[in-house]
Design a protein around this motif. Structure first.
Motif, short mmCIF file in Angstrom:
data_model
loop_
_atom_site.label_atom_id
_atom_site.label_comp_id
_atom_site.label_asym_id
_atom_site.label_seq_id
_atom_site.Cartn_x
_atom_site.Cartn_y
_atom_site.Cartn_z
N TYR A 1 1.56 7.07 5.42
CA TYR A 1 1.99 7.24 4.03
C TYR A 1 3.43 6.80 3.83
O TYR A 1 4.30 7.05 4.68
CB TYR A 1 1.92 8.72 3.62
CG TYR A 1 0.56 9.22 3.26
CD1 TYR A 1 0.03 9.01 1.99
CD2 TYR A 1 -0.19 9.94 4.19
CE1 TYR A 1 -1.22 9.49 1.65
CE2 TYR A 1 -1.46 10.42 3.85
CZ TYR A 1 -1.96 10.19 2.57
OH TYR A 1 -3.21 10.67 2.25
N ARG A 2 3.69 6.20 2.67
CA ARG A 2 5.06 6.08 2.19
C ARG A 2 5.45 7.47 1.65
O ARG A 2 4.63 8.17 1.04
CB ARG A 2 5.15 5.02 1.11
CG ARG A 2 4.79 3.62 1.64
CD ARG A 2 4.99 2.57 0.57
NE ARG A 2 4.40 1.29 0.98
CZ ARG A 2 5.04 0.34 1.64
NH1 ARG A 2 6.30 0.53 1.98
NH2 ARG A 2 4.43 -0.79 1.97
N LEU B 1 3.18 10.42 -0.45
CA LEU B 1 2.80 11.64 0.26
C LEU B 1 3.33 12.87 -0.45
O LEU B 1 2.62 13.88 -0.60
CB LEU B 1 3.32 11.58 1.69
CG LEU B 1 3.08 12.83 2.54
CD1 LEU B 1 1.58 13.13 2.66
CD2 LEU B 1 3.71 12.68 3.92
N ARG B 2 4.57 12.81 -0.92
CA ARG B 2 5.16 13.98 -1.58
C ARG B 2 4.37 14.36 -2.84
O ARG B 2 4.16 15.55 -3.13
CB ARG B 2 6.62 13.74 -1.92
CG ARG B 2 7.35 14.98 -2.40
CD ARG B 2 8.83 14.74 -2.58
NE ARG B 2 9.49 14.42 -1.32
CZ ARG B 2 9.84 15.33 -0.42
NH1 ARG B 2 9.55 16.61 -0.61
NH2 ARG B 2 10.46 14.96 0.68
N ALA C 1 0.82 -1.21 0.00
CA ALA C 1 0.00 0.00 0.00
C ALA C 1 0.85 1.26 0.00
O ALA C 1 1.94 1.32 0.60
CB ALA C 1 -0.92 0.01 1.21
N ASP C 2 0.34 2.29 -0.69
CA ASP C 2 0.94 3.62 -0.64
C ASP C 2 0.50 4.36 0.61
O ASP C 2 1.23 5.21 1.12
CB ASP C 2 0.52 4.43 -1.87
CG ASP C 2 0.95 3.79 -3.17
OD1 ASP C 2 2.16 3.54 -3.33
OD2 ASP C 2 0.07 3.54 -4.02
N VAL C 3 -0.71 4.06 1.06
CA VAL C 3 -1.30 4.76 2.19
C VAL C 3 -2.29 3.85 2.89
O VAL C 3 -2.95 3.03 2.24
CB VAL C 3 -1.99 6.08 1.74
CG1 VAL C 3 -3.01 5.82 0.65
CG2 VAL C 3 -2.66 6.79 2.91
N VAL C 4 -2.39 4.00 4.19
CA VAL C 4 -3.42 3.32 4.97
C VAL C 4 -4.24 4.38 5.68
O VAL C 4 -3.68 5.28 6.34
CB VAL C 4 -2.81 2.34 6.00
CG1 VAL C 4 -3.90 1.80 6.93
CG2 VAL C 4 -2.12 1.19 5.28
#
Length: 260
Positions: free
Chosen positions: A161-162, A166-167, A116-119
């Motif tokens: 976030y990774r 996030l960036r 996942a990129d985000v949880v």
């Protein structure tokens, strides 16, 4: 995924009563999950002692903002502090302490164990006033219609976030955005970010005074305060301008290509 450096970032405004206990609770639960844990607080020009609560604490950095700008811009400032720290995982939460330390472990493990990129932490048992919950539900319906899929708890403040993901989001959202998490959620859906959802518990704000919350306490207000009504109108206009209209700038957000 092995977490070398975990950054916990939070916006705060007049949270001196409860924020130290909240951070102590988070630290106790997440310390075993990372080699290093750092906390970054963006203080929105608090009028209490929030900016000085951690003067004697080495792993907490407080950055007082140049002006009182509200939750959205302060949340973005907190995210930028986390990105500047070169952490390999960034967790955002509001400084009012409406979550349990145990749920941070669940959110972090969810992103560690998947691609996942985000949880997102999906809140259950919310104790916020009915009108705040109704506003969140209405925004969720609007975003579902625009993105083609339902996003649980579209504005949740508990997110992991990774950094690359996030960036891409932070760079696309103006620094003065009122509802950055709404924009994030919509961009994530449109750009096919890998998103995971974890059920978490929502608890009442930590602290007894009303000064740390923008809209008043649930027990004291039966109708939406004027400030919240004005904010809702501003937020809807902003969401249309930045994310929903055909030429909206956030339509150009793309998921970063993972680096092997």
């Amino acid at each position: 995924m092995t977490v070398t450096h975990l950054a916990i970032v939070m916006p705060a405004y007049n949270e001196a009563e409860g924020i130290r206990g909240f951070i102590d609770e988070i630290r106790d639960h997440v310390a075993p999950l990372a080699e290093r844990v750092s906390f970054f607080i963006a203080d929105d020009r608090s009028t209490d002692e929030t900016a000085h609560v951690f003067d004697d604490t080495s792993d907490v950095e407080v950055q007082t903002q140049p002006a009182n700008r509200g939750h959205g811009p302060t949340a973005l400032a907190a995210y930028r502090l986390g990105l500047a720290s070169d952490a390999d995982l960034i967790v955002h939460v509001d400084g009012d302490g409406q979550f349990l330390g145990t749920d941070f472990v669940r959110v972090i493990r969810a992103i560690e164990s998947t691609s996942a990129d985000v949880v997102h932490g999906v809140r259950g048992g919310r104790t916020d006033p009915w009108y705040r919950q109704a506003l969140t539900a209405c925004v969720g319906l609007l975003i579902a219609a625009a993105s083609g899929r339902r996003i649980p708890d579209v504005n949740t403040p508990l997110r992991a976030y990774r950094p690359a993901a996030l960036r891409a989001l932070v760079d696309a959202v103006p620094v003065d955005a009122s509802v950055p998490h709404v924009h994030f959620s919509l961009a994530e859906a449109r750009a096919d970010f890998i998103v995971r959802y974890v059920s978490v518990t929502s608890i009442p704000r930590r602290g007894e005074s009303q000064s740390g919350t923008m809209w008043g306490r649930a027990a004291s207000l039966r109708l939406p305060p004027k400030r919240l009504r004005q904010f809702a109108i501003t937020a809807l206009r902003e969401t249309w301008t930045l994310s929903l209209r055909p030429s909206a700038p956030l339509r150009s957000v793309r998921r970063p290509v993972p680096v092997d």
